[in-house]
Design a protein around this motif. Structure first.
Motif, PDB file in Angstrom:
ATOM      1  N   ASP A  33     -20.371  37.338  -9.221  1.00 53.18           N
ATOM      2  CA  ASP A  33     -20.944  36.916 -10.779  1.00 53.18           C
ATOM      3  C   ASP A  33     -22.111  36.770 -11.576  1.00 53.18           C
ATOM      4  N   PRO A  34     -21.868  37.916 -12.679  1.00 49.47           N
ATOM      5  CA  PRO A  34     -20.540  37.619 -12.871  1.00 49.47           C
ATOM      6  C   PRO A  34     -20.120  39.328 -12.867  1.00 49.47           C
ATOM      7  N   ASP A  35     -20.486  40.308 -11.973  1.00 53.39           N
ATOM      8  CA  ASP A  35     -19.649  41.631 -12.130  1.00 53.39           C
ATOM      9  C   ASP A  35     -18.392  41.476 -11.863  1.00 53.39           C
ATOM     10  N   ARG A  36     -17.893  40.503 -10.803  1.00 49.86           N
ATOM     11  CA  ARG A  36     -16.452  40.322 -10.591  1.00 49.86           C
ATOM     12  C   ARG A  36     -15.499  40.256 -11.695  1.00 49.86           C
ATOM     13  N   GLY A  37     -16.351  38.861 -12.440  1.00 48.32           N
ATOM     14  CA  GLY A  37     -15.431  38.498 -14.001  1.00 48.32           C
ATOM     15  C   GLY A  37     -15.608  40.274 -14.722  1.00 48.32           C
ATOM     16  N   TRP A  38     -16.801  40.735 -15.198  1.00 48.20           N
ATOM     17  CA  TRP A  38     -16.741  41.971 -16.047  1.00 48.20           C
ATOM     18  C   TRP A  38     -15.502  42.754 -15.021  1.00 48.20           C
ATOM     19  N   THR A  39     -15.211  43.072 -13.847  1.00 51.77           N
ATOM     20  CA  THR A  39     -13.951  44.113 -13.591  1.00 51.77           C
ATOM     21  C   THR A  39     -13.319  43.627 -13.308  1.00 51.77           C
ATOM     22  N   ALA A  41     -12.533  41.471 -15.665  1.00 51.90           N
ATOM     23  CA  ALA A  41     -11.885  41.816 -17.406  1.00 51.90           C
ATOM     24  C   ALA A  41     -11.283  43.460 -17.675  1.00 51.90           C
ATOM     25  N   ALA A  42     -12.273  44.185 -17.099  1.00 51.78           N
ATOM     26  CA  ALA A  42     -11.779  46.027 -16.991  1.00 51.78           C
ATOM     27  C   ALA A  42     -10.650  46.528 -16.449  1.00 51.78           C
ATOM     28  N   LEU A  43     -10.106  45.233 -14.945  1.00 51.00           N
ATOM     29  CA  LEU A  43      -8.848  46.037 -15.031  1.00 51.00           C
ATOM     30  C   LEU A  43      -7.211  44.909 -15.743  1.00 51.00           C
ATOM     31  N   ALA A  44      -8.004  43.993 -16.812  1.00 48.59           N
ATOM     32  CA  ALA A  44      -6.544  43.326 -16.885  1.00 48.59           C
ATOM     33  C   ALA A  44      -6.621  43.656 -18.421  1.00 48.59           C
ATOM     34  N   GLY A  45      -7.922  45.070 -18.924  1.00 48.75           N
ATOM     35  CA  GLY A  45      -7.758  45.560 -19.976  1.00 48.75           C
ATOM     36  C   GLY A  45      -8.599  44.766 -21.174  1.00 48.75           C
ATOM     37  N   ARG A  46      -8.747  43.591 -21.034  1.00 49.86           N
ATOM     38  CA  ARG A  46      -9.821  42.987 -21.655  1.00 49.86           C
ATOM     39  C   ARG A  46     -11.042  43.295 -21.525  1.00 49.86           C
ATOM     40  N   LEU A  47     -11.824  44.071 -21.447  1.00 47.45           N
ATOM     41  CA  LEU A  47     -13.296  44.732 -21.698  1.00 47.45           C
ATOM     42  C   LEU A  47     -13.290  45.437 -23.210  1.00 47.45           C
ATOM     43  N   THR A  48     -13.941  45.376 -23.822  1.00 42.06           N
ATOM     44  CA  THR A  48     -13.490  46.016 -24.694  1.00 42.06           C
ATOM     45  C   THR A  48     -15.271  46.645 -25.416  1.00 42.06           C
ATOM     46  N   LEU A  49     -15.603  47.668 -25.231  1.00 38.51           N
ATOM     47  CA  LEU A  49     -16.867  48.137 -25.441  1.00 38.51           C
ATOM     48  C   LEU A  49     -16.416  48.916 -26.565  1.00 38.51           C
ATOM     49  N   LYS A  50     -17.755  49.233 -27.890  1.00 42.94           N
ATOM     50  CA  LYS A  50     -17.605  50.320 -29.054  1.00 42.94           C
ATOM     51  C   LYS A  50     -18.259  51.690 -27.855  1.00 42.94           C
ATOM     52  N   PRO A  51     -17.289  52.254 -28.179  1.00 43.12           N
ATOM     53  CA  PRO A  51     -17.066  53.528 -27.852  1.00 43.12           C
ATOM     54  C   PRO A  51     -17.772  54.775 -27.845  1.00 43.12           C
ATOM     55  N   ALA A  52     -18.623  55.845 -27.171  1.00 43.17           N
ATOM     56  CA  ALA A  52     -19.581  56.415 -27.760  1.00 43.17           C
ATOM     57  C   ALA A  52     -18.190  57.387 -28.171  1.00 43.17           C
ATOM     58  N   ARG A  53     -18.681  58.632 -28.838  1.00 47.79           N
ATOM     59  CA  ARG A  53     -17.490  59.646 -29.540  1.00 47.79           C
ATOM     60  C   ARG A  53     -17.892  60.435 -28.654  1.00 47.79           C
ATOM     61  N   ILE A 179      -3.381  29.430 -18.195  1.00 49.46           N
ATOM     62  CA  ILE A 179      -4.526  29.596 -18.502  1.00 49.46           C
ATOM     63  C   ILE A 179      -5.563  30.295 -19.084  1.00 49.46           C
ATOM     64  N   TRP A 180      -5.040  31.830 -18.839  1.00 46.78           N
ATOM     65  CA  TRP A 180      -5.672  32.708 -19.360  1.00 46.78           C
ATOM     66  C   TRP A 180      -6.666  32.960 -20.668  1.00 46.78           C
ATOM     67  N   HIS A 181      -5.320  32.861 -21.783  1.00 45.40           N
ATOM     68  CA  HIS A 181      -6.039  33.220 -23.011  1.00 45.40           C
ATOM     69  C   HIS A 181      -6.833  31.503 -23.017  1.00 45.40           C
ATOM     70  N   ALA A 182      -7.283  30.829 -22.220  1.00 48.52           N
ATOM     71  CA  ALA A 182      -8.481  29.879 -22.677  1.00 48.52           C
ATOM     72  C   ALA A 182      -9.338  30.263 -22.005  1.00 48.52           C
ATOM     73  N   VAL A 183      -9.687  31.029 -20.896  1.00 53.18           N
ATOM     74  CA  VAL A 183     -11.086  31.740 -20.835  1.00 53.18           C
ATOM     75  C   VAL A 183     -11.387  33.406 -21.334  1.00 53.18           C
ATOM     76  N   ALA A 184     -12.336  33.173 -21.780  1.00 57.35           N
ATOM     77  CA  ALA A 184     -12.779  34.788 -21.654  1.00 57.35           C
ATOM     78  C   ALA A 184     -13.772  35.157 -20.838  1.00 57.35           C
ATOM     79  N   PRO A 185     -14.203  36.661 -20.945  1.00 57.38           N
ATOM     80  CA  PRO A 185     -14.990  37.722 -20.326  1.00 57.38           C
ATOM     81  C   PRO A 185     -16.044  36.920 -20.347  1.00 57.38           C
ATOM     82  N   PRO A 186     -16.831  36.940 -18.645  1.00 62.16           N
ATOM     83  CA  PRO A 186     -16.643  37.564 -17.183  1.00 62.16           C
ATOM     84  C   PRO A 186     -16.070  36.253 -17.046  1.00 62.16           C
ATOM     85  N   TYR A 187     -15.267  35.251 -17.107  1.00 63.66           N
ATOM     86  CA  TYR A 187     -14.428  34.016 -16.307  1.00 63.66           C
ATOM     87  C   TYR A 187     -15.311  32.989 -16.141  1.00 63.66           C
TER      88      TYR A 187
END
Length: 555
Positions: A33-39, A41-53, A179-187
């Protein structure tokens, strides 16, 4: 980060759902943790970052490589992040330690996420990104740039990510879903629950998603073993399945995947009339005459973060209700469908609202009578019939027996291949024995096909597909494309009008975005018509006759 990139590579080349679940489980086992939590989130499409152009990435690689060579490479590869990752110069190392480099994961996914979040956007972290790129291999660089540009496609659905976590943790997938929506990344709470060091996260009082009940496809031969008296029937409307939840003073609209789509439908959220309740239904947009509009109109509102006033007025959202899962805190899912349906009808009658209505039941005495109604539905936006056992509780997943979907047969057209492009992401829809190339194979194999029909002497595009072809077909098509290319537009090739494809699809929808004025919904390649001359392919008027919501098609 290196291990995260390796996981994505292995997932890209693994077709079996079970094998992919095991790959994710193995990764969770050996990642802290928390690497596996962020992973997760990324696999589930819940890792949201402001992108570079893209311009920032071009500047980054432009300072380190020849611009002409980069332009030529980008034209061939067709993907900015992948091209930059491949061309990034290897840093000079005075005394290379090959074994040490192999075992050193370099920058961690957590460091990347924390840095990009602290910077506010990837554009402000370009110096950090450049330093990380020097310490990663090609795969790691590609994934890093995909994260930075917001273009990371893992090839894993939210459902598969949740299923993999549940399998790894030895938990009931339905419980994880709920319970998925009751927890937030990195879980952190999710992993603590899995480890037995903390209780199950409690979603009570939160507007959380309930795992949906799904239907199995009905073969007409199945009818002989079913008693019509045991079932209720309703129309299968051509929208998207949705669940609306009002709890704890908040209202949410969820797609059947569990993704929160409330922001795209503020008019529906604002019109909620039922107090604390959870309903299941079909999301539609309605015409002025009160009939559902074609699915293509609904598509213009899906996946929007904001919706303008003009669109809200022109395409008002509507929820056609199928089921009632909870009301005033009472869980109704253990009740039979007929009982839940009665409670839903009473709720709708008590709180009438223009944007919500009850899906009508279909009166029938026997299966032949229902089959006749199915062949001639009252609306063009109906694509079949649903059968639901009167006594069936609302069970998560796809149990066999209580619910059936009896869809109309797919439509087909013979179309002409016009343009091709190399694929850019995992093809989740590929079936066993069908092609499913990962990103490195897709950089050389053409697997996205744009096709058209004849309108007078010219071809007009009506759709694009990438599924349905076998491995052998994919290779044969790629060979034909290379031999018959007549022009190039970046990563896209135009081909001679010489190859006919038979495509199957669910419906034809009006589409102002297409020159033809229409488009095929859910097209897939049924077979390659090597035997048929392109001149004998179908015409625009053939497609127009099948179009939902229109009897004729003008010039």
């Amino acid at each position: 980060m290196r291990h995260f990139a390796e996981l994505l590579d292995r997932l890209a080349f693994t077709r079996s759902r079970g094998a992919r679940i095991r790959l994710i489980g193995d990764y969770l086992d050996r990642t802290a943790d928390p690497d596996r939590g962020w992973t997760l989130a990324a696999l589930a499409g819940r890792l949201t970052l402001k992108p570079a152009r893209p311009t920032a990435i071009r500047a980054l690689i432009g300072a380190r490589t020849d611009p002409v060579l980069f332009a030529l490479s980008y034209d061939y590869v067709g993907d900015l992040a992948e091209t930059a990752a491949l061309m990034w110069p290897e840093p000079l190392r005075a005394m290379p330690d090959v074994e040490g480099l192999r075992n050193d994961p370099g920058v961690t996914l957590t460091q990347v996420v924390d840095t990009l979040m602290a910077a506010g956007s990837a554009a402000r972290a370009m110096d950090d990104i450049a330093g990380w790129m020097d310490g990663l291999d090609t795969g790691g660089r590609r994934v890093l740039l995909k994260l930075a540009t917001g273009g990371l496609r893992t090839g894993v659905s939210t459902g598969l990510a949740k299923a993999a976590f549940a399998d790894w943790a030895g938990l009931d997938p339905a419980e994880v879903d709920e319970i998925w929506h009751a927890v937030a990344p990195p879980y952190a709470a999710l992993f603590a629950w899995a480890a037995g060091t903390a209780p199950r996260p409690d979603p009570a009082g939160l507007p959380h998603f309930r795992p949906v009940m799904l239907a199995t496809s009905l073969d007409e031969g199945d009818l002989a073993r079913l008693d019509p008296a045991d079932f209720l029937a309703e129309w299968k409307w051509d929208g998207i399945r949705a669940q609306m939840v009002a709890e704890g003073g908040a209202i949410r609209l969820y797609a059947r995947s569990g993704d929160d789509i409330s922001a795209g439908f503020p008019d529906l959220v604002a019109a909620w009339p039922f107090g604390d309740a959870v309903v299941d239904g079909e999301l539609l947009v309605m015409a002025a005459d009160g009939l559902p509009r074609p699915f293509g109109d609904l598509q213009t509102r899906i996946n929007r973060r904001t919706v303008g006033a003009t669109l809200l007025k022109r395409l008002p959202a509507h929820l056609r209700l199928y089921d009632l899962l909870s009301v005033a805190g009472e869980d109704l899912r253990p009740l039979g469908f007929a009982a839940r349906r009665a409670r839903l009808a009473a709720l709708v009658a008590e709180h009438p609202a223009a944007r919500f209505d009850l899906s009508p039941l279909i009166a029938f005495d026997d299966w032949p009578a229902l089959a006749a109604l199915r062949r001639d539905p009252p609306s063009a936006t109906i694509d079949g019939v649903m059968l639901k056992r009167r006594d069936a509780p609302y069970s998560a997943g796809r149990p066999t027996g209580p619910w059936f979907k009896w869809k109309r047969a797919p439509l087909t057209l013979d179309v002409v291949l016009m343009y091709v492009q190399r694929g850019h992401g995992q093809r989740d829809h590929a079936q066993p024995g069908h092609a499913q190339p990962g990103h490195s194979l897709q950089s050389s194999i053409h697997s996205d096909y744009t096709f058209g029909v004849w309108h007078g002497p010219v071809l007009v595009p009506v759709g694009k597909a990438g599924s349905g072809v076998t491995d052998q077909d994919l290779i044969a098509l790629d060979r034909w494309v290379r031999d018959n290319t007549i022009d190039r537009f970046g990563p896209v090739r135009a081909v001679a009008a010489g190859l006919v494809l038979e495509v199957a699809f669910d419906s034809v929808q009006p589409s102002p975005r297409h020159k033809a004025g229409l488009a095929l919904r859910f097209p897939r390649i049924a077979r390659i018509r090597w035997d048929k001359p392109a001149s004998e392919a179908d015409r625009l008027e053939d497609a127009a006759r099948l179009m939902v919501g229109a009897d004729t098609h003008g010039d």
